[in-house]
Design a protein around this motif. Structure first.
Motif, PDB file in Angstrom:
ATOM      1  N   VAL A 129      28.910  42.292 -31.043  1.00  0.00           N
ATOM      2  CA  VAL A 129      28.588  43.678 -31.389  1.00  0.00           C
ATOM      3  C   VAL A 129      27.936  44.359 -30.197  1.00  0.00           C
ATOM      4  O   VAL A 129      26.930  43.880 -29.674  1.00  0.00           O
ATOM      5  N   ALA A 130      28.526  45.475 -29.777  1.00  0.00           N
ATOM      6  CA  ALA A 130      27.958  46.263 -28.690  1.00  0.00           C
ATOM      7  C   ALA A 130      27.142  47.409 -29.278  1.00  0.00           C
ATOM      8  O   ALA A 130      27.544  48.029 -30.265  1.00  0.00           O
ATOM      9  N   LEU A 131      26.019  47.687 -28.664  1.00  0.00           N
ATOM     10  CA  LEU A 131      25.084  48.710 -29.129  1.00  0.00           C
ATOM     11  C   LEU A 131      25.028  49.833 -28.101  1.00  0.00           C
ATOM     12  O   LEU A 131      24.926  49.571 -26.904  1.00  0.00           O
ATOM     13  N   ARG A 132      25.112  51.082 -28.597  1.00  0.00           N
ATOM     14  CA  ARG A 132      25.097  52.241 -27.720  1.00  0.00           C
ATOM     15  C   ARG A 132      24.243  53.352 -28.329  1.00  0.00           C
ATOM     16  O   ARG A 132      24.051  53.417 -29.538  1.00  0.00           O
ATOM     17  N   SER A 133      23.787  54.263 -27.469  1.00  0.00           N
ATOM     18  CA  SER A 133      23.105  55.467 -27.929  1.00  0.00           C
ATOM     19  C   SER A 133      23.555  56.628 -27.041  1.00  0.00           C
ATOM     20  O   SER A 133      23.537  56.502 -25.802  1.00  0.00           O
ATOM     21  N   ILE A 134      23.981  57.712 -27.662  1.00  0.00           N
ATOM     22  CA  ILE A 134      24.384  58.901 -26.917  1.00  0.00           C
ATOM     23  C   ILE A 134      23.145  59.762 -26.719  1.00  0.00           C
ATOM     24  O   ILE A 134      22.698  60.460 -27.627  1.00  0.00           O
ATOM     25  N   ILE A 135      22.578  59.679 -25.530  1.00  0.00           N
ATOM     26  CA  ILE A 135      21.308  60.320 -25.231  1.00  0.00           C
ATOM     27  C   ILE A 135      21.453  61.836 -25.160  1.00  0.00           C
ATOM     28  O   ILE A 135      20.576  62.594 -25.601  1.00  0.00           O
ATOM     29  N   TYR A 136      22.577  62.286 -24.608  1.00  0.00           N
ATOM     30  CA  TYR A 136      22.787  63.718 -24.387  1.00  0.00           C
ATOM     31  C   TYR A 136      24.286  63.975 -24.407  1.00  0.00           C
ATOM     32  O   TYR A 136      25.065  63.194 -23.857  1.00  0.00           O
ATOM     33  N   ASP A 137      24.717  65.078 -25.047  1.00  0.00           N
ATOM     34  CA  ASP A 137      26.152  65.337 -25.161  1.00  0.00           C
ATOM     35  C   ASP A 137      26.415  66.829 -25.290  1.00  0.00           C
ATOM     36  O   ASP A 137      25.955  67.469 -26.229  1.00  0.00           O
ATOM     37  N   GLU A 138      27.165  67.373 -24.342  1.00  0.00           N
ATOM     38  CA  GLU A 138      27.548  68.781 -24.370  1.00  0.00           C
ATOM     39  C   GLU A 138      28.914  68.993 -25.024  1.00  0.00           C
ATOM     40  O   GLU A 138      29.322  70.138 -25.213  1.00  0.00           O
ATOM     41  N   ASN A 139      29.622  67.921 -25.356  1.00  0.00           N
ATOM     42  CA  ASN A 139      30.976  68.045 -25.879  1.00  0.00           C
ATOM     43  C   ASN A 139      30.972  68.658 -27.280  1.00  0.00           C
ATOM     44  O   ASN A 139      30.179  68.257 -28.137  1.00  0.00           O
ATOM     45  N   PRO A 140      31.884  69.585 -27.538  1.00  0.00           N
ATOM     46  CA  PRO A 140      31.970  70.158 -28.890  1.00  0.00           C
ATOM     47  C   PRO A 140      32.669  69.242 -29.881  1.00  0.00           C
ATOM     48  O   PRO A 140      32.618  69.471 -31.083  1.00  0.00           O
ATOM     49  N   LYS A 141      33.345  68.194 -29.380  1.00  0.00           N
ATOM     50  CA  LYS A 141      34.014  67.242 -30.260  1.00  0.00           C
ATOM     51  C   LYS A 141      33.760  65.833 -29.768  1.00  0.00           C
ATOM     52  O   LYS A 141      33.285  65.620 -28.644  1.00  0.00           O
ATOM     53  N   CYS A 142      34.089  64.852 -30.585  1.00  0.00           N
ATOM     54  CA  CYS A 142      33.812  63.450 -30.260  1.00  0.00           C
ATOM     55  C   CYS A 142      34.701  62.980 -29.113  1.00  0.00           C
ATOM     56  O   CYS A 142      35.864  63.378 -28.999  1.00  0.00           O
ATOM     57  N   THR A 143      34.161  62.106 -28.280  1.00  0.00           N
ATOM     58  CA  THR A 143      34.900  61.626 -27.106  1.00  0.00           C
ATOM     59  C   THR A 143      34.994  60.107 -27.021  1.00  0.00           C
ATOM     60  O   THR A 143      35.896  59.576 -26.390  1.00  0.00           O
ATOM     61  N   PHE A 144      34.037  59.380 -27.610  1.00  0.00           N
ATOM     62  CA  PHE A 144      34.034  57.911 -27.544  1.00  0.00           C
ATOM     63  C   PHE A 144      35.006  57.387 -28.593  1.00  0.00           C
ATOM     64  O   PHE A 144      34.933  57.748 -29.763  1.00  0.00           O
ATOM     65  N   LYS A 145      35.943  56.522 -28.184  1.00  0.00           N
ATOM     66  CA  LYS A 145      36.982  56.051 -29.095  1.00  0.00           C
ATOM     67  C   LYS A 145      37.116  54.539 -29.044  1.00  0.00           C
ATOM     68  O   LYS A 145      36.872  53.912 -28.011  1.00  0.00           O
ATOM     69  N   VAL A 156      34.336  57.849 -32.601  1.00  0.00           N
ATOM     70  CA  VAL A 156      32.984  57.706 -33.136  1.00  0.00           C
ATOM     71  C   VAL A 156      32.430  59.092 -33.435  1.00  0.00           C
ATOM     72  O   VAL A 156      32.320  59.940 -32.543  1.00  0.00           O
ATOM     73  N   THR A 157      32.099  59.332 -34.694  1.00  0.00           N
ATOM     74  CA  THR A 157      31.494  60.595 -35.119  1.00  0.00           C
ATOM     75  C   THR A 157      30.087  60.304 -35.625  1.00  0.00           C
ATOM     76  O   THR A 157      29.904  59.459 -36.493  1.00  0.00           O
ATOM     77  N   LEU A 158      29.118  60.982 -35.073  1.00  0.00           N
ATOM     78  CA  LEU A 158      27.727  60.703 -35.427  1.00  0.00           C
ATOM     79  C   LEU A 158      27.124  61.842 -36.244  1.00  0.00           C
ATOM     80  O   LEU A 158      27.380  63.016 -35.961  1.00  0.00           O
ATOM     81  N   PRO A 159      26.321  61.511 -37.257  1.00  0.00           N
ATOM     82  CA  PRO A 159      25.581  62.550 -37.988  1.00  0.00           C
ATOM     83  C   PRO A 159      24.514  63.151 -37.087  1.00  0.00           C
ATOM     84  O   PRO A 159      24.205  62.624 -36.015  1.00  0.00           O
ATOM     85  N   LYS A 160      23.931  64.246 -37.527  1.00  0.00           N
ATOM     86  CA  LYS A 160      22.997  64.982 -36.674  1.00  0.00           C
ATOM     87  C   LYS A 160      21.647  64.274 -36.503  1.00  0.00           C
ATOM     88  O   LYS A 160      20.925  64.555 -35.549  1.00  0.00           O
ATOM     89  N   ASP A 161      21.314  63.342 -37.405  1.00  0.00           N
ATOM     90  CA  ASP A 161      19.974  62.763 -37.357  1.00  0.00           C
ATOM     91  C   ASP A 161      19.915  61.388 -36.705  1.00  0.00           C
ATOM     92  O   ASP A 161      18.900  60.700 -36.787  1.00  0.00           O
ATOM     93  N   THR A 162      20.989  60.974 -36.045  1.00  0.00           N
ATOM     94  CA  THR A 162      20.939  59.734 -35.261  1.00  0.00           C
ATOM     95  C   THR A 162      21.908  59.829 -34.094  1.00  0.00           C
ATOM     96  O   THR A 162      22.913  60.554 -34.155  1.00  0.00           O
ATOM     97  N   ASN A 163      21.613  59.115 -33.030  1.00  0.00           N
ATOM     98  CA  ASN A 163      22.558  59.024 -31.903  1.00  0.00           C
ATOM     99  C   ASN A 163      22.905  57.573 -31.582  1.00  0.00           C
ATOM    100  O   ASN A 163      23.461  57.271 -30.532  1.00  0.00           O
ATOM    101  N   ASP A 177      37.113  60.194 -23.654  1.00  0.00           N
ATOM    102  CA  ASP A 177      37.759  61.372 -23.083  1.00  0.00           C
ATOM    103  C   ASP A 177      36.748  62.134 -22.236  1.00  0.00           C
ATOM    104  O   ASP A 177      35.559  62.166 -22.548  1.00  0.00           O
ATOM    105  N   LYS A 178      37.247  62.768 -21.182  1.00  0.00           N
ATOM    106  CA  LYS A 178      36.379  63.550 -20.302  1.00  0.00           C
ATOM    107  C   LYS A 178      36.926  64.963 -20.159  1.00  0.00           C
ATOM    108  O   LYS A 178      38.093  65.154 -19.836  1.00  0.00           O
ATOM    109  N   THR A 179      36.063  65.939 -20.398  1.00  0.00           N
ATOM    110  CA  THR A 179      36.377  67.329 -20.128  1.00  0.00           C
ATOM    111  C   THR A 179      35.643  67.741 -18.867  1.00  0.00           C
ATOM    112  O   THR A 179      34.428  67.542 -18.759  1.00  0.00           O
TER     113      THR A 179
END
Length: 217
Positions: A129-145, A156-163, A177-179
């Motif tokens: 199991v790999a563990l990650r945290s999205i510290i900061y994200d400017e993307n309007p849509k999900c990018t990690f797949k 990966v779609t995250l709720p607003k109260d956890t990263n 994905d990268k924009t």
């Protein structure tokens, strides 16, 4: 929810307070001063191969911020600047152990901001199991797949109260994905596991809290 366990995991959001720097001004100041490009300098144990195509390609910019044994950084497969976490993100280690008490030891921490579309691959981890945290994200849509044979591509779609999120690095591939001009800083964690039952219980309580933010197969 009997099917929620390590073996069936594709990805899942974790119920935990968001992991963010207590001092954003300090974080961005140090990030701008020290973060640098990352290159694959030799083939790694996860199957990422150095080739003429990958040689000298900037996959990410970022920082190594923690290593239990700093010799790990000297013999790394990825070239990346190092800055001790206490200089940029001093609350990260304590907050991680509090959020995920099933972690035995943190072996390494790395901050990434992808420079290109990242193809599907596996990471070199100490646990399935790999563990990650999205510290900061400017993307309007999900990018990690995450890709699993038979289950396809899952974003990966995250709720607003956890990263926080986890994915199965043993049975799945992942990419992102990268924009152009849009930034996302993600924390990569290499850890060992103290208590599998505690971890899987965390999966179950998280799935109950976030029924639309996980995938098991």
């Amino acid at each position: 929810m009997n099917n929620i366990n390590t073996d069936n995991l594709i990805w899942a959001a974790l119920s935990a307070p968001p992991l963010v720097p207590q001092d954003w001004d300090l974080f961005w100041k140090k990030w701008k001063e020290h973060a640098g490009p990352s290159y694959l300098v030799k083939s790694d144990p996860a199957g990422n191969r150095l080739s003429e195509t990958s040689k000298n390609k900037e996959f990410f910019i970022g920082l190594n911020i923690y290593a239990k044994d700093e010799k790990m950084l000297e013999d790394g497969h990825w070239k990346l600047p190092y800055l001790n976490y206490k200089e940029i993100f001093p609350n990260v280690v304590d907050d991680m152990y509090a959020a995920c008490p099933w972690i035995d030891e943190i072996l390494a921490l790395r901050l990434w901001n992808s420079s290109i579309n990242i193809p599907f691959h596996k990471d070199h981890t100490a646990e399935p199991v790999a563990l990650r945290s999205i510290i900061y994200d400017e993307n309007p849509k999900c990018t990690f797949k995450v890709f699993k044979m038979g289950a396809g591509v899952n974003y990966v779609t995250l709720p607003k109260d956890t990263n926080w999120f986890v994915y199965n690095n043993a049975t799945c591939l992942h990419g992102s994905d990268k924009t152009e001009g849009v930034n996302k800083v993600i924390l990569l964690v290499v850890h060992t596991l103290k208590d599998k039952d505690m971890m899987e219980n965390h999966f179950k309580t998280s799935a109950e809290k976030y029924p639309d933010h996980h995938r098991y197969f």
